[in-house]
Design a protein around this motif. Structure first.
Motif, PDB file in Angstrom:
ATOM      1  N   GLU A  61       4.854 -14.738   8.437  1.00  0.00           N
ATOM      2  CA  GLU A  61       4.268 -15.731   9.922  1.00  0.00           C
ATOM      3  C   GLU A  61       2.890 -14.725  10.477  1.00  0.00           C
ATOM      4  O   GLU A  61       3.153 -13.696  10.933  1.00  0.00           O
ATOM      5  N   TYR A  62       1.971 -15.491  10.520  1.00  0.00           N
ATOM      6  CA  TYR A  62       0.689 -15.222  11.497  1.00  0.00           C
ATOM      7  C   TYR A  62       0.651 -16.106  12.426  1.00  0.00           C
ATOM      8  O   TYR A  62       1.164 -17.026  12.795  1.00  0.00           O
ATOM      9  N   PRO A  63      -0.709 -15.279  13.572  1.00  0.00           N
ATOM     10  CA  PRO A  63      -1.057 -15.304  14.573  1.00  0.00           C
ATOM     11  C   PRO A  63      -1.312 -17.149  14.646  1.00  0.00           C
ATOM     12  O   PRO A  63      -1.655 -17.732  13.515  1.00  0.00           O
ATOM     13  N   GLU A  64      -0.945 -17.709  15.740  1.00  0.00           N
ATOM     14  CA  GLU A  64      -1.243 -19.326  15.606  1.00  0.00           C
ATOM     15  C   GLU A  64      -0.388 -20.074  14.284  1.00  0.00           C
ATOM     16  O   GLU A  64      -1.135 -21.002  14.297  1.00  0.00           O
ATOM     17  N   ALA A  65       0.915 -19.632  13.713  1.00  0.00           N
ATOM     18  CA  ALA A  65       1.569 -20.218  12.501  1.00  0.00           C
ATOM     19  C   ALA A  65       0.964 -19.927  11.421  1.00  0.00           C
ATOM     20  O   ALA A  65       0.763 -21.125  10.364  1.00  0.00           O
ATOM     21  N   ARG A  66      -0.775 -18.893  10.979  1.00  0.00           N
ATOM     22  CA  ARG A  66      -1.158 -19.924  10.215  1.00  0.00           C
ATOM     23  C   ARG A  66      -0.446 -19.322   9.287  1.00  0.00           C
ATOM     24  O   ARG A  66       0.186 -19.088   9.094  1.00  0.00           O
ATOM     25  N   TRP A 328      -6.112 -17.063   8.569  1.00  0.00           N
ATOM     26  CA  TRP A 328      -5.645 -15.917   9.676  1.00  0.00           C
ATOM     27  C   TRP A 328      -6.831 -15.294   8.414  1.00  0.00           C
ATOM     28  O   TRP A 328      -6.761 -14.580   7.914  1.00  0.00           O
ATOM     29  N   TRP A 338      -0.657  -6.038  12.822  1.00  0.00           N
ATOM     30  CA  TRP A 338       0.204  -7.008  12.927  1.00  0.00           C
ATOM     31  C   TRP A 338       1.252  -6.699  12.404  1.00  0.00           C
ATOM     32  O   TRP A 338       2.963  -7.217  12.319  1.00  0.00           O
TER      33      TRP A 338
END
Length: 370
Positions: A61-66, A328, A338
């Protein structure tokens, strides 16, 4: 089941992941590099080791669901451009009928800085797509092999990069990858100029020895490396399109340093593989699609001297692709931070209705939480 155990189940994947064929291997080019052409692992266009983990239930999973990440990086090998070099570029552009390139270079013939002193232009371009990146600077002293510029001359420029939120790492000199004293001297030199700790690394000419260079980087206090990629072919050198902690088969241990593997270098596309723009983009798009499919991280190296003509158009297409796909797009510092927090999550285990227990996290460390 731990990631290491999963990868060990397939001997070929395990040897690919650990780069076993490079241990004590004397096959090297004139730069002391192990090349793709020397490897027994044929197709590296697919991240086969990452594929095993994803197929077994690991997820990212990446920031803001990227959906995936594009890690943008730049090696700064030179900032001063000799007049002779500019004239040669103009002659090559004329021979190839690229009048746009001629028009770009011609006004710079009397300038010392342009077009290589272009950090602000790179930052502005990336910012226009909501992206940022990492810059790797040489910290060599006059008299060192491949000394190209005085790092003190760039102090103000590097301060501006940091103030704008971009990342700076060390671009290790030709011998740093195998010389602990040289490596640590260069690290201290850059840290003194920046007045801050330097955590990231990539070696000049992508010179690297498995596992020796990782060990030297750990000893020097680096948190991550992003050298592991082939100079003569794009793709996934150890089958990973995700950051990983290398496993040293000599010591039978997982190392502390994080490797953010390099997948694509500009010189690889245009010099080593000798692709034209259409061919380069076709290969580039295939690699991007593979990383997106596995929710991975693709690390791209674009030198400041390739920010003109056809190479610049390819770089813009990469940014446009990432923007359209919702990737991202960031530098290694943010990727490393991250990943240390959670990164690749293991499969979820359901013991009973309503009861969910998760397994291990990136370093297979039970004390680490998402």
């Amino acid at each position: 089941m731990q990631r290491i155990d999963l990868l060990k189940q397939d001997n070929e994947i395990w040897e690919l992941f650990t780069r076993k064929e490079e241990y004590d291997n004397h096959s090297r080019d004139h730069h002391d590099r192990f090349l793709y052409s020397m490897s027994r692992h044929g197709d590296i266009s697919l991240p086969r080791a990452s594929g095993v983990l994803i197929e077994k239930g690991y997820s990212c999973e990446y920031p803001e669901a990227r959906p995936f990440a594009i890690c943008l990086t730049h090696d700064i090998d030179t900032v001063y451009r000799p007049l002779r070099s500019k004239i040669l570029d103009i002659l090559c552009a004329l021979k190839g009928g690229d009048l746009t390139q001629v028009g770009y270079i011609a006004p710079q013939l009397c300038s010392k800085k342009r077009p290589e002193w272009n950090f602000n232009e790179i930052v502005d371009l990336e910012a226009s797509y909501g992206a940022c990146s990492s810059f790797y600077f040489l910290a060599l002293e006059e008299g060192d092999r491949d000394y190209a510029y005085a790092i003190e001359d760039l102090e103000q420029d590097m301060g501006t990069l940091l103030d704008r939120g971009w990342d700076i790492g060390l671009h290790g000199g030709c011998e740093a990858y195998r010389d602990s004293e040289q490596l640590q001297r260069e690290k201290r030199y850059l840290e003194r100029i920046l007045n801050r700790t330097v955590d990231g690394y990539r070696n000049h000419f992508l010179k690297f020895r498995v596992p020796d260079t990782w060990e030297l980087l750990e000893q020097a206090g680096f948190r991550y490396d992003t050298t592991l990629g082939y100079p003569d072919s794009i793709g996934f050198r150890n089958g990973m399109c995700h950051p990983f902690q290398p496993f040293n088969i000599h010591t039978n241990r997982e190392m502390e340093i994080l490797e953010i593997p390099l997948a694509v270098m500009d010189r690889t596309l245009f010099s080593y593989m000798q692709l034209n723009m259409e061919q380069a983009w076709a290969r580039m798009e295939r690699i991007l699609e593979a990383v997106e499919r596995y929710n991975g991280v693709i690390t791209i190296l674009w030198h400041n001297v390739f920010m003109t003509g056809a190479p610049l158009r390819i770089y813009r297409k990469i940014l446009e692709y990432g923007c359209e796909k919702g990737a991202w797009m960031t530098g290694c510092r943010e990727i490393e931070a991250w990943w240390r927090k959670g990164g690749m999550e293991p499969p979820r285990i359901y013991n009973a209705p309503g009861l969910e227990i998760s397994g291990c996290f990136p370093a297979d460390n039970p004390e680490q939480t998402p």
